[in-house]
Design a protein around this motif. Sequence first.
Motif, mmCIF file in Angstrom:
data_model
loop_
_atom_site.group_PDB
_atom_site.id
_atom_site.type_symbol
_atom_site.label_atom_id
_atom_site.label_comp_id
_atom_site.label_asym_id
_atom_site.label_seq_id
_atom_site.Cartn_x
_atom_site.Cartn_y
_atom_site.Cartn_z
ATOM 1 N N MET A 66 47.499 41.692 37.812
ATOM 2 C CA MET A 66 46.076 41.655 37.519
ATOM 3 C C MET A 66 45.455 40.284 37.765
ATOM 4 N N SER A 67 46.260 39.307 38.185
ATOM 5 C CA SER A 67 45.726 37.982 38.480
ATOM 6 C C SER A 67 45.137 37.897 39.876
ATOM 7 N N ILE A 68 45.207 38.961 40.682
ATOM 8 C CA ILE A 68 44.848 38.843 42.091
ATOM 9 C C ILE A 68 43.379 38.530 42.296
ATOM 10 N N MET A 69 42.490 38.870 41.375
ATOM 11 C CA MET A 69 41.068 38.603 41.565
ATOM 12 C C MET A 69 40.653 37.259 40.968
ATOM 13 N N PHE A 70 41.594 36.514 40.359
ATOM 14 C CA PHE A 70 41.241 35.278 39.674
ATOM 15 C C PHE A 70 41.464 34.070 40.566
ATOM 16 N N ALA A 71 40.537 33.128 40.495
ATOM 17 C CA ALA A 71 40.683 31.820 41.127
ATOM 18 C C ALA A 71 39.821 30.853 40.340
ATOM 19 N N ALA A 72 40.387 29.722 39.973
ATOM 20 C CA ALA A 72 39.678 28.712 39.178
ATOM 21 C C ALA A 72 39.132 29.286 37.879
ATOM 22 N N GLY A 73 39.871 30.221 37.282
ATOM 23 C CA GLY A 73 39.469 30.799 36.015
ATOM 24 C C GLY A 73 38.385 31.844 36.085
ATOM 25 N N VAL A 74 37.971 32.217 37.282
ATOM 26 C CA VAL A 74 36.889 33.189 37.455
ATOM 27 C C VAL A 74 37.445 34.461 38.073
ATOM 28 N N ASP A 75 37.073 35.607 37.506
ATOM 29 C CA ASP A 75 37.398 36.893 38.105
ATOM 30 C C ASP A 75 36.301 37.190 39.126
ATOM 31 N N TRP A 76 36.597 36.966 40.411
ATOM 32 C CA TRP A 76 35.568 37.049 41.446
ATOM 33 C C TRP A 76 35.149 38.476 41.743
ATOM 34 N N SER A 77 35.864 39.443 41.204
ATOM 35 C CA SER A 77 35.401 40.818 41.361
ATOM 36 C C SER A 77 34.108 41.060 40.579
ATOM 37 N N VAL A 78 33.868 40.277 39.518
ATOM 38 C CA VAL A 78 32.666 40.485 38.693
ATOM 39 C C VAL A 78 31.392 40.128 39.464
ATOM 40 N N PRO A 79 31.241 38.906 39.997
ATOM 41 C CA PRO A 79 30.008 38.631 40.750
ATOM 42 C C PRO A 79 29.904 39.455 42.028
ATOM 43 N N THR A 80 31.041 39.757 42.661
ATOM 44 C CA THR A 80 30.991 40.597 43.855
ATOM 45 C C THR A 80 30.441 41.972 43.521
ATOM 46 N N PHE A 81 30.904 42.535 42.404
ATOM 47 C CA PHE A 81 30.398 43.853 41.994
ATOM 48 C C PHE A 81 28.903 43.801 41.709
ATOM 49 N N VAL A 82 28.456 42.792 40.985
ATOM 50 C CA VAL A 82 27.041 42.713 40.623
ATOM 51 C C VAL A 82 26.169 42.636 41.874
ATOM 52 N N LEU A 83 26.567 41.842 42.857
ATOM 53 C CA LEU A 83 25.772 41.718 44.078
ATOM 54 C C LEU A 83 25.750 43.018 44.870
ATOM 55 N N LEU A 84 26.917 43.653 45.023
ATOM 56 C CA LEU A 84 26.959 44.927 45.741
ATOM 57 C C LEU A 84 26.175 46.001 45.009
#
Length: 485
Positions: free
Chosen positions: A340-358
Amino acid sequence: GGQLTVCYSCSHSQWGYTRQSSSATGNPATTPSPLTTYDKRRHMARDGLAAFSLLWAAQQALILFYTGIASPFDRLQALLVAASALSSGWPPVLCAALAVRIYANCEPWPNAWESHFWCAQTDAALLLSLVAQLLSGSGGGLSISLSNAQRSFALRDANRVVRWQLAFFYSSAALFKLNSSFLDHRYSCASPYVAQLLTAYLPDTLSLPLLASLVAAAPCTVALGESVLSLALLAAAAGVGGRGTAVAGVCLALLLHFGIALTPPPNNVGAFSVLMACRLAAFAPPEALARAASLPRSASEAVSAASLTSLAAAAAAAAAAATSSGGDGSGAAAGEVGQMSIMFAAGVDWSVPTFVLLAGVVLRGVAGGVASRGVASAAAASPLAAAASAGSGASGYASQGFGRRAAPALLSVAFAHAFAGPILGTQNLGGSIMYSNLRVVGGSNHLLLPTNLLRLTGAVVRVEACSSAAVNALYPGDSFLSALP
């Protein structure tokens, strides 16, 4: 011996194209009308197909980036995905990108999640509709480019199928949650999800009895919400209720996925929300989706874009804060151990902002289609009815062929995958039973349906203790011995 030229308007009239068909060649020559001349300096998307390519490529890029793009096949996928976006969905490149991603999703079968199969099937609909149009070139040969009308036909035909596929998938996910375990808050998957959201994002001053009552109501609330959104998507796919059912269904689905994306580790699956956000674009009329994916053309649109970007940043920050304060399990899932760490970088789950924009683009496209009729009738929504009413030019014949052959096959596979597998006992991990608590083997716990009718499995093995440091770090609070069957 003269040549007769007949002019007729494209059946997809909201695109504003006119077509000329010659009885001598039988092939349409398509030219854009002045009404649809786009200023390419101000627009990101040439048309609906280009807009969808952008959304699809953004979703694929997130997944591929976190694989590390280590293998030659991963690099090939990344190259084709990037090319499909940069070329505004040039059909040969987009077809190649779709094909490699379909292979990547199907290759782990049967050891793959249901999202792999959902994505493979929806991508296959667009791939086959594009291939049908490419094969309708002059002289019956393969073409390397499509006219504007053919691009419109391809996306329209694929969207009709994808709407039904998604309606089947969401409906089966809701149906299989109607079992004694999911509806019991003591064992339901809904309970820890809602508990995590409440404790992560609501004030600490809320009373424990209130929180307990909200958690207890979570299973029935989720089951009811998924049932309503499924009915709305089914109605939209059938063309019932006009654009209102599409807007309602997509809004409810994106709300569900927003909650899933915001859930802190270790139960975070924001990538799943990203996967589904771009595919829900099938419920947006193509021209509305193209406008939604365009650069701002007015002050109000610039404010809207800035607001969406701010919301994405705020959601990412909130999710990061919830992760950092979530305890050992959250820390492990945020990068120490576990898949489950695959979407994390620098402490941010980048799937969250990607989802919001899409999701913002998709919502704008779906809502923008309210005034443009969109999915207006059952005839317009049915692939078979569309095939019967398609035009007589080359693109029309390709649309008919897709509607009569490929579409029924795709819908049959989707329906079987959505409903038949768990009932027959041929599908468990990859079935539409995620987080449903459905007992596929060892006797059905469903309130209405049997499971494992073919009795293909052996005895049930239940794991009650684990010595794995990784698993115990992800789920430090699990207690198997006290759980009832």
